[in-house]
Design a protein around this motif. Structure first.
Motif, mmCIF file in Angstrom:
data_model
loop_
_atom_site.group_PDB
_atom_site.id
_atom_site.type_symbol
_atom_site.label_atom_id
_atom_site.label_comp_id
_atom_site.label_asym_id
_atom_site.label_seq_id
_atom_site.Cartn_x
_atom_site.Cartn_y
_atom_site.Cartn_z
ATOM 1 N N LYS A 108 3.337 16.668 -3.217
ATOM 2 C CA LYS A 108 2.821 15.308 -3.132
ATOM 3 C C LYS A 108 2.499 14.965 -1.682
ATOM 4 N N ALA A 109 1.328 14.423 -1.465
ATOM 5 C CA ALA A 109 0.922 14.054 -0.106
ATOM 6 C C ALA A 109 1.568 12.740 0.311
ATOM 7 N N LEU A 110 1.666 12.539 1.599
ATOM 8 C CA LEU A 110 2.134 11.294 2.173
ATOM 9 C C LEU A 110 0.947 10.510 2.710
ATOM 10 N N TYR A 111 1.153 9.243 2.956
ATOM 11 C CA TYR A 111 0.147 8.373 3.571
ATOM 12 C C TYR A 111 -1.133 8.242 2.723
ATOM 13 N N TRP A 112 -0.989 7.531 1.621
ATOM 14 C CA TRP A 112 -2.134 7.199 0.780
ATOM 15 C C TRP A 112 -1.748 6.044 -0.134
ATOM 16 N N HIS A 113 -2.756 5.431 -0.754
ATOM 17 C CA HIS A 113 -2.482 4.408 -1.762
ATOM 18 C C HIS A 113 -3.603 4.398 -2.798
ATOM 19 N N TRP A 114 -3.289 3.838 -3.962
ATOM 20 C CA TRP A 114 -4.285 3.693 -5.020
ATOM 21 C C TRP A 114 -5.262 2.580 -4.642
#
Length: 329
Positions: A2-8
């Motif tokens: 799972k990647a870090l630093y993102w949002h929907w």
């Protein structure tokens, strides 16, 4: 992973790792080619632990001239990049060419390799390492527990928050400052301001910083802009940050002639007005280190071979005691 630093965002994923802030539709990847919106999962670090290249390099090849001079460094590269330089020297891996084969090296396996080769430093290099952020975040603390130095060779294109989360664990970085013109940076797929901020953040965390500037025919060969670059380094980072002015050779999509040697030498003269340590790269001269205080030759280099002539264990000139900013241990 799972990647870090993102949002929907409206059914898509907005990546927050670098200034591009890619809006990634389901099933697609960001500009870096490695952060992927997987259906039902969100943003995934698709190349976690996957590497295209591993080698033992001299530290001078990074190039780092003032950090562990003469030592070998275990160098690893993956694939992908968040810039699109037409002159890229490693374009096969930065563009993730189909013929590139990848090998998995999990964090504990990397520790085993460090012990196998008896190295004191690991460099993440060849392609842009910061797009493999999740791997770095996991493996660097393990390396630090073994007193292994961590080196990044990077384009510096990352947002401040993720950089600050990792910067306190990085020992040295060579940052590729490609141009001092915002419009030119945009044409290369990056941005000047974010890279300058990266340099400032790294210095604020006491990371040993050296800078490479590849002087490319027809792209960034305006010496007025180059002088502004040197002035900024001296004013914002200090006049003892080493600058490597490297000669370009045709590669990838850029076929202009190699950088004229006389232009490189004029650039070196300009750099020395502002900086105590300026070197030419990809040429056979102007790579020695002289004490800025007494003028003594302290490190003699021929290619990647060197002689430490007048450097104390604390990185000072043995003749006059001047702090050279050289890290030996």
């Amino acid at each position: 992973m799972k990647a870090l630093y993102w949002h929907w965002e409206d059914g898509n994923v907005r990546c927050e790792l670098c200034p591009h802030a890619c809006l990634v539709p389901e099933g697609k990847k960001g500009l870096c080619l490695v952060r992927e919106n997987v259906p039902g999962e969100g943003l995934i670090a698709s190349t976690y632990g996957l590497f295209s290249s591993i080698a033992l390099d001299p530290m001078e090849k990074k190039p780092l001239y003032h950090f562990l001079p003469g030592r070998d460094v275990l160098s690893l590269g993956s694939v992908g990049c968040n810039m699109r330089c037409p002159f890229c020297q490693n374009w096969h891996i930065s563009t993730w060419s189909p013929q590139i084969k990848l090998s998995r090296i999990d964090p504990l396996e990397l520790l085993s390799l460090v012990k196998k080769y008896s190295v004191t430093a690991v460099a993440f290099t060849y392609n842009e390492p910061l797009i493999s952020y999740e791997y770095l975040l996991e493996v660097i603390p393990l390396l630090k527990q073994e007193n292994v130095k961590v080196v990044l060779v990077t384009n510096g294109l990352i947002n401040p928050l993720p950089l600050k989360e990792i910067a306190h664990r990085i020992d040295a970085a060579n940052v590729d400052l490609k141009t001092f013109n915002e419009e030119t940076y945009k044409k290369l797929g990056g941005g000047l301001k974010p890279v300058l901020e990266t340099l400032q953040i790294l210095k604020s965390f006491n990371v040993h910083v050296e800078i490479t500037h590849l002087l490319v025919t027809g792209i960034n060969d305006d010496l007025g802009e180059f002088e502004a670059l040197c002035s900024w380094i001296a004013g914002e980072l200090g006049d003892r940050v080493p600058l490597h002015i490297s000669r370009y050779f045709p590669s990838h999509k850029w076929t202009k002639p190699p950088t004229d040697i006389s232009l490189l030498e004029r650039a070196l003269e300009i750099a020395k007005r502002y900086l105590e340590f300026a070197y030419l790269g990809n040429v056979s001269k102007f790579s020695d280190t002289f004490c800025p205080s007494c003028g003594k030759l302290v490190i003699k280099r021929r290619g990647y071979k060197l002689q430490l002539l007048s450097v104390t264990s604390e990185g000072r000139c043995s003749a006059c005691g001047c702090d050279l900013g050289i890290v030996l241990l």
